[in-house]
Design a protein around this motif. Structure first.
Motif, PDB file in Angstrom:
ATOM      1  N   TYR A 198      19.366  12.455  61.075  1.00 43.73           N
ATOM      2  CA  TYR A 198      20.364  11.479  60.545  1.00 43.73           C
ATOM      3  C   TYR A 198      19.921  11.415  58.918  1.00 43.73           C
ATOM      4  O   TYR A 198      18.708  11.440  58.862  1.00 43.73           O
ATOM      5  CB  TYR A 198      20.522  10.172  61.320  1.00 43.73           C
ATOM      6  CG  TYR A 198      20.763  10.600  62.682  1.00 43.73           C
ATOM      7  CD1 TYR A 198      22.239  10.115  63.091  1.00 43.73           C
ATOM      8  CD2 TYR A 198      20.002  10.599  63.815  1.00 43.73           C
ATOM      9  CE1 TYR A 198      22.564  10.258  64.646  1.00 43.73           C
ATOM     10  CE2 TYR A 198      20.156  10.770  65.014  1.00 43.73           C
ATOM     11  CZ  TYR A 198      21.537  10.552  65.441  1.00 43.73           C
ATOM     12  OH  TYR A 198      21.968  10.802  66.760  1.00 43.73           O
ATOM     13  N   GLY A 199      20.951  10.987  58.355  1.00 41.55           N
ATOM     14  CA  GLY A 199      20.672  10.275  56.895  1.00 41.55           C
ATOM     15  C   GLY A 199      19.471  11.042  56.010  1.00 41.55           C
ATOM     16  O   GLY A 199      19.540  12.048  56.007  1.00 41.55           O
ATOM     17  N   GLU A 200      18.485  10.133  55.504  1.00 36.91           N
ATOM     18  CA  GLU A 200      17.499  10.810  54.886  1.00 36.91           C
ATOM     19  C   GLU A 200      16.886  11.943  55.448  1.00 36.91           C
ATOM     20  O   GLU A 200      16.276  12.634  54.663  1.00 36.91           O
ATOM     21  CB  GLU A 200      16.532   9.495  54.718  1.00 36.91           C
ATOM     22  CG  GLU A 200      15.299   9.815  53.910  1.00 36.91           C
ATOM     23  CD  GLU A 200      15.645  10.279  52.384  1.00 36.91           C
ATOM     24  OE1 GLU A 200      14.819  11.146  51.840  1.00 36.91           O
ATOM     25  OE2 GLU A 200      16.676  10.205  52.072  1.00 36.91           O
ATOM     26  N   ASP A 201      16.694  11.806  56.846  1.00 38.18           N
ATOM     27  CA  ASP A 201      15.929  12.962  57.512  1.00 38.18           C
ATOM     28  C   ASP A 201      16.566  14.236  57.355  1.00 38.18           C
ATOM     29  O   ASP A 201      16.118  15.364  56.893  1.00 38.18           O
ATOM     30  CB  ASP A 201      15.664  12.747  58.861  1.00 38.18           C
ATOM     31  CG  ASP A 201      14.535  11.796  59.214  1.00 38.18           C
ATOM     32  OD1 ASP A 201      13.727  11.525  58.509  1.00 38.18           O
ATOM     33  OD2 ASP A 201      14.470  11.248  60.271  1.00 38.18           O
ATOM     34  N   ASP A 206      18.438  14.803  54.650  1.00 34.95           N
ATOM     35  CA  ASP A 206      18.018  15.039  52.996  1.00 34.95           C
ATOM     36  C   ASP A 206      16.840  15.747  53.005  1.00 34.95           C
ATOM     37  O   ASP A 206      16.297  16.756  52.125  1.00 34.95           O
ATOM     38  CB  ASP A 206      18.090  13.961  52.139  1.00 34.95           C
ATOM     39  CG  ASP A 206      19.491  13.327  52.071  1.00 34.95           C
ATOM     40  OD1 ASP A 206      20.457  14.258  52.195  1.00 34.95           O
ATOM     41  OD2 ASP A 206      19.709  12.184  52.081  1.00 34.95           O
ATOM     42  N   ALA A 240      22.528  18.712  62.626  1.00 31.01           N
ATOM     43  CA  ALA A 240      22.947  17.525  61.981  1.00 31.01           C
ATOM     44  C   ALA A 240      24.479  17.462  61.799  1.00 31.01           C
ATOM     45  O   ALA A 240      25.164  18.496  61.413  1.00 31.01           O
ATOM     46  CB  ALA A 240      22.290  17.720  60.519  1.00 31.01           C
ATOM     47  N   VAL A 258      27.325  16.822  59.560  1.00 30.06           N
ATOM     48  CA  VAL A 258      27.291  16.819  58.201  1.00 30.06           C
ATOM     49  C   VAL A 258      28.722  16.996  57.721  1.00 30.06           C
ATOM     50  O   VAL A 258      29.737  17.240  58.540  1.00 30.06           O
ATOM     51  CB  VAL A 258      26.469  17.937  57.555  1.00 30.06           C
ATOM     52  CG1 VAL A 258      25.048  17.667  57.682  1.00 30.06           C
ATOM     53  CG2 VAL A 258      26.903  19.167  58.176  1.00 30.06           C
ATOM     54  N   HIS A 263      28.527  20.840  53.035  1.00 28.88           N
ATOM     55  CA  HIS A 263      27.182  20.510  52.976  1.00 28.88           C
ATOM     56  C   HIS A 263      26.321  21.820  53.007  1.00 28.88           C
ATOM     57  O   HIS A 263      26.919  22.908  53.612  1.00 28.88           O
ATOM     58  CB  HIS A 263      26.780  20.092  54.453  1.00 28.88           C
ATOM     59  CG  HIS A 263      25.163  19.227  54.383  1.00 28.88           C
ATOM     60  ND1 HIS A 263      24.309  20.112  54.800  1.00 28.88           N
ATOM     61  CD2 HIS A 263      24.799  18.104  54.007  1.00 28.88           C
ATOM     62  CE1 HIS A 263      23.103  19.311  54.640  1.00 28.88           C
ATOM     63  NE2 HIS A 263      23.470  18.059  54.159  1.00 28.88           N
TER      64      HIS A 263
END
Length: 246
Positions: free
Chosen positions: A131-134, A136, A181, A183, A187
């Motif tokens: 999720y999220g920052e992971d 990225d 993920a 997305v 993405h």
């Protein structure tokens, strides 16, 4: 010299009655060594995969050639799909050989009403959702921006999901075989043929939207595509609309 490069395998081959040296390969293969082999007068036919550059060389060799082109196979999952079987099939396919096969599942377009059930069930079969920052962190690790586009960091091609997670600094539990993920449709996990066990999952409103987005994400390669549905009319429409080889 395959005997030097792979002594255990070669010894087993010879011990089973095979001739020494039947299977050989350059120690350090390059486009140049491939070009020499492809143009050799004793070679009548080529079977080539491994990327667009080597395929282009093979097609210019003047020999008969069976070659694999680029692909980015999408998966459509509609609300009629058998979710337990679909989840297992996608994890099995996208994790097999760590997704280096060009026919493997590279991105999923799932009808929103079954999206959570699909991803939850995939986790029961060995997928690990980030999720999220992971997300990225993984993008920054396994992809490189070049001329405004993302390309693969070759260091991670074909590596295990656990290796990719560790190198990305993402904490995980268990022994996952696939990273998934949730997305958006543009993405890089969707746009780039990942060649590693990292799978973008995209929510869509309905089957028709899934088919449109799958066609776009396949980038006109006409390579491979998948659909999970129990609606025969949709199966036929997807096959006609995608117009892929497999």
């Amino acid at each position: 010299d395959a005997g030097e490069t792979f002594p255990p395998r070669q010894s087993l081959f010879v011990a089973a009655g095979g001739p020494n040296g039947l299977i050989t390969a350059p120690k350090e293969p390059t486009l140049e060594t491939s070009d020499v082999i492809m143009k050799h007068k004793a070679i009548k036919m080529l079977a080539v995969t491994g990327g667009e550059a080597v395929v282009a060389v093979a097609m210019k060799s003047g020999k008969k050639c069976v070659a694999a082109g680029p692909g980015n196979p999408p998966v459509i999952v509609d609300e009629t799909a058998d979710i337990p079987q679909t989840a297992k099939n996608i994890v099995d396919g996208a994790s097999f050989d760590n997704n280096v096969l060009c026919v493997a599942e590279k991105e999923v377009f799932m009808v929103d009403s079954i999206a959570d059930a699909l991803m939850n069930t995939m986790q029961q079969h060995g997928a690990f959702r980030v999720y999220g920052e992971d997300i990225d962190k993984i993008v920054r690790t396994v992809l490189i921006q070049k001329d405004g586009k993302y390309v693969l960091n070759r260091k991670f091609v074909g590596h295990d999901a656990t290796y990719i997670l560790r190198e990305s600094g993402v904490a995980f539990t268990g022994d996952p075989v696939l990273v998934i993920a949730d997305v958006d449709r543009y993405h890089p996990f969707v746009e780039v043929e990942m060649l590693m066990p990292v799978l973008g999952m995209v929510r869509v409103a309905n089957f028709d939207e899934a088919l449109r987005e799958a066609f776009r994400a396949e980038h006109g390669n006409q390579h491979s595509a998948m659909i999970h549905s129990t609606n025969v009319k949709r199966l036929s429409k997807a096959a006609k609309g995608m117009n892929t080889t497999i």
